[in-house]
Motif scaffolding. Sequence first.
Motif, PDB file in Angstrom:
ATOM      1  N   CYS A 368      37.922-100.993 124.595  1.00  0.00           N
ATOM      2  CA  CYS A 368      38.364-101.850 125.708  1.00  0.00           C
ATOM      3  C   CYS A 368      39.880-101.920 125.661  1.00  0.00           C
ATOM      4  CB  CYS A 368      37.755-103.252 125.604  1.00  0.00           C
ATOM      5  SG  CYS A 368      38.325-104.368 126.925  1.00  0.00           S
ATOM      6  N   TYR A 369      40.502-101.445 126.720  1.00  0.00           N
ATOM      7  CA  TYR A 369      41.972-101.504 126.849  1.00  0.00           C
ATOM      8  C   TYR A 369      42.308-102.837 127.518  1.00  0.00           C
ATOM      9  CZ  TYR A 369      46.623 -99.370 127.225  1.00  0.00           C
ATOM     10  OH  TYR A 369      47.956 -99.051 127.071  1.00  0.00           O
ATOM     11  N   ILE A 370      43.090-103.667 126.846  1.00  0.00           N
ATOM     12  CA  ILE A 370      43.384-105.024 127.329  1.00  0.00           C
ATOM     13  C   ILE A 370      44.864-105.148 127.654  1.00  0.00           C
ATOM     14  CG2 ILE A 370      43.447-107.466 126.688  1.00  0.00           C
ATOM     15  CD1 ILE A 370      40.989-106.995 124.995  1.00  0.00           C
ATOM     16  N   ASP A 371      45.155-105.725 128.800  1.00  0.00           N
ATOM     17  CA  ASP A 371      46.546-105.997 129.208  1.00  0.00           C
ATOM     18  C   ASP A 371      46.650-107.470 129.603  1.00  0.00           C
ATOM     19  OD1 ASP A 371      49.268-104.630 130.177  1.00  0.00           O
ATOM     20  OD2 ASP A 371      48.688-106.117 131.675  1.00  0.00           O
ATOM     21  N   ILE A 372      47.664-108.146 129.096  1.00  0.00           N
ATOM     22  CA  ILE A 372      47.861-109.560 129.408  1.00  0.00           C
ATOM     23  C   ILE A 372      48.429-109.691 130.823  1.00  0.00           C
ATOM     24  CG2 ILE A 372      49.046-111.683 128.753  1.00  0.00           C
ATOM     25  CD1 ILE A 372      49.151-110.603 125.891  1.00  0.00           C
ATOM     26  N   ALA A 428      29.877-104.431 124.454  1.00  0.00           N
ATOM     27  CA  ALA A 428      31.318-104.671 124.354  1.00  0.00           C
ATOM     28  C   ALA A 428      31.763-105.723 125.361  1.00  0.00           C
ATOM     29  CB  ALA A 428      32.083-103.370 124.570  1.00  0.00           C
ATOM     30  N   LYS A 429      31.205-105.677 126.556  1.00  0.00           N
ATOM     31  CA  LYS A 429      31.568-106.681 127.566  1.00  0.00           C
ATOM     32  C   LYS A 429      31.144-108.078 127.126  1.00  0.00           C
ATOM     33  CE  LYS A 429      31.743-103.776 131.698  1.00  0.00           C
ATOM     34  NZ  LYS A 429      31.181-103.492 133.038  1.00  0.00           N
ATOM     35  N   ASN A 430      29.996-108.174 126.445  1.00  0.00           N
ATOM     36  CA  ASN A 430      29.583-109.480 125.919  1.00  0.00           C
ATOM     37  C   ASN A 430      30.605-109.997 124.917  1.00  0.00           C
ATOM     38  OD1 ASN A 430      27.245-109.653 127.413  1.00  0.00           O
ATOM     39  ND2 ASN A 430      25.969-108.666 125.859  1.00  0.00           N
ATOM     40  N   PHE A 456      36.867-100.810 130.103  1.00  0.00           N
ATOM     41  CA  PHE A 456      35.867-100.422 129.116  1.00  0.00           C
ATOM     42  C   PHE A 456      35.525 -98.935 129.283  1.00  0.00           C
ATOM     43  CE2 PHE A 456      35.240-104.936 129.751  1.00  0.00           C
ATOM     44  CZ  PHE A 456      35.062-105.408 128.470  1.00  0.00           C
ATOM     45  N   LEU A 457      35.269 -98.268 128.152  1.00  0.00           N
ATOM     46  CA  LEU A 457      34.833 -96.870 128.207  1.00  0.00           C
ATOM     47  C   LEU A 457      34.049 -96.551 126.938  1.00  0.00           C
ATOM     48  CD1 LEU A 457      34.875 -94.194 129.721  1.00  0.00           C
ATOM     49  CD2 LEU A 457      36.959 -93.595 128.460  1.00  0.00           C
ATOM     50  N   GLU A 458      32.849 -95.990 127.128  1.00  0.00           N
ATOM     51  CA  GLU A 458      32.038 -95.558 125.983  1.00  0.00           C
ATOM     52  C   GLU A 458      32.345 -94.099 125.681  1.00  0.00           C
ATOM     53  OE1 GLU A 458      27.357 -95.434 124.505  1.00  0.00           O
ATOM     54  OE2 GLU A 458      27.934 -96.523 126.323  1.00  0.00           O
ATOM     55  N   TYR A 459      32.429 -93.751 124.414  1.00  0.00           N
ATOM     56  CA  TYR A 459      32.823 -92.410 124.004  1.00  0.00           C
ATOM     57  C   TYR A 459      31.697 -91.425 124.283  1.00  0.00           C
ATOM     58  CZ  TYR A 459      34.847 -88.705 121.154  1.00  0.00           C
ATOM     59  OH  TYR A 459      35.389 -87.532 120.709  1.00  0.00           O
ATOM     60  N   HIS A 474      43.190 -96.432 132.503  1.00  0.00           N
ATOM     61  CA  HIS A 474      43.015 -96.308 133.961  1.00  0.00           C
ATOM     62  C   HIS A 474      42.039 -97.360 134.488  1.00  0.00           C
ATOM     63  CE1 HIS A 474      42.534 -94.444 137.899  1.00  0.00           C
ATOM     64  NE2 HIS A 474      41.228 -94.456 137.700  1.00  0.00           N
ATOM     65  N   PHE A 475      40.933 -97.553 133.775  1.00  0.00           N
ATOM     66  CA  PHE A 475      39.962 -98.570 134.199  1.00  0.00           C
ATOM     67  C   PHE A 475      40.580 -99.973 134.122  1.00  0.00           C
ATOM     68  CE2 PHE A 475      36.377 -95.566 132.771  1.00  0.00           C
ATOM     69  CZ  PHE A 475      36.326 -95.004 134.043  1.00  0.00           C
ATOM     70  N   MET A 476      41.425-100.189 133.114  1.00  0.00           N
ATOM     71  CA  MET A 476      42.105-101.487 133.018  1.00  0.00           C
ATOM     72  C   MET A 476      43.015-101.700 134.220  1.00  0.00           C
ATOM     73  SD  MET A 476      45.280-102.935 132.375  1.00  0.00           S
ATOM     74  CE  MET A 476      46.181-101.624 131.560  1.00  0.00           C
ATOM     75  N   TYR A 477      43.719-100.644 134.626  1.00  0.00           N
ATOM     76  CA  TYR A 477      44.618-100.761 135.781  1.00  0.00           C
ATOM     77  C   TYR A 477      43.828-101.089 137.047  1.00  0.00           C
ATOM     78  CZ  TYR A 477      48.127 -99.511 139.278  1.00  0.00           C
ATOM     79  OH  TYR A 477      48.989 -99.543 140.332  1.00  0.00           O
TER      80      TYR A 477
END
Length: 486
Positions: A368-372, A428-430, A456-459, A474-477
């Motif tokens: 999970c790529y997180i941006d504040i 992961a979302k949980n 979120f991205l599963e490998y 990209h999904f975070m954006y």
Amino acid sequence: MKLRTQLLLFLIAYVVVWLASMSGIFNGLAMRGYHILEDESFETNIERLDSAMNDLIGKSELILSDWVEWDDTYRYIHAPNEAYIKSNISSGVMMDQGLDYILIYDAEDELLDFFKLTGGLVGEVDIPEISDELINHKNQSGIMVHDGKPLVFSTRQVTSTDEMALRKGLMVFAYYLGIDDIRTIEDKLELDFRLVSSHEAYDGPENRIAVYEHGNYKTALFKYGYVNSPLGIALQFTHPLSIIALGKDTMHQVLIASFLVFIIISMVLYIIVRYFVTRISLVGQEINQITTSGDLSQRLETSGGDEISMLATDVNSMLDQIERMNKQLSVYASLDMMTGVYNRRIGFEKLEALLKTFNKEEDRLTICYIDINNLKIVNDTHGHSAGDDMIISIARAIRENMGKEDIACRIGGDEFLMVFNGKNVAQAKNGVAGIEYALSQMEKDKPYHVSISKGFLEYDGVMDINAFIEKADHFMYEDKMSQKRS
């Protein structure tokens, strides 16, 4: 006295003076840095342990906050009914939450129910003496002594789900602090931390932590006072002085290597100065190149099998030792000092290791790529100290809500990466939902909105680490743009 004897005595005296001088320089200057690193490591571990212990004491607060902000609970304290107890309080619930006691007080602060978990069974028992003590600590968490053991408690007054009703009554969650709880902290932080006494005299918050020197290690004695006694619990942290020991060993090896180099050079100059002056000049140029470039991976030419080659071999050995020392020191730089999570380098290394051993048929791995969100606005509006506090608070929420197998690292100023080992995207979302809940509770005390954007991205077992992270970014954006549009 013959000249040869005079020269030999002069050489011996020169060597002794040089050896003493180099020893003084190494011990006086180089070791000072190791002592500073050791002190910083010790203080950091004290802060980590104290924070983990405070988290342990308050671990029931989040769960309790759900119970006391619930219409069913609010109605129960005003009109008790057996259905509420049967559907909500059981041995399974208490065991899952690690509780030994649940107490419920009515709107007039009279004890309604008292439940104790014994032998895996829960039931109502005689009213304990602690019930009168607990009612005096509304909306608090702490430790009291009960039956000669430390009892950790959290109390909250009850309101309705929409929090519009006047807070009345009281719910209490409590559990005995035991060896297993302390061992959990010890295993999580990988530090030597243990309960040494549950009946220690408590001298007040100003004397809560005491530090002692013991030669090759330090100890810190943490004290946490009971709310109903002048005593408290005492926890001991043992910190081996490994950095200083490493420094002493390294300096000893460097001193020996330097001494050998010095002897070899002196003998070569004494015996055949003229013959080897050119080769010594070449060796000096190679050493200067390494010094100038700072590239310690370079090595001197060692062909020839004579004294100059031995000198080059010793220099290479010293460079090997310095490289090993730098690698060992890098271990102590694995954490981002501001947030307490892994730094970018260590986080990516751990993710890379998981990718290398990933089995598509058996393993699950999600990042999970997180941006504040709105960090710049907080900095501009409330100052950079508020922005730093926002980053630290979000990092704390991440640490407190991640699983034992999960990994978190700080990628940049306002960006974090979470690695959920053994979990799919839904799981992961949980996990991240728990973080966002913690942020929603946190922002009640903040003058600004606290939120994050996440991807979120599963490998898939194919992508390299860069493509894996970039796609999650990209999904975070997209999530951030979606939040802005809404």
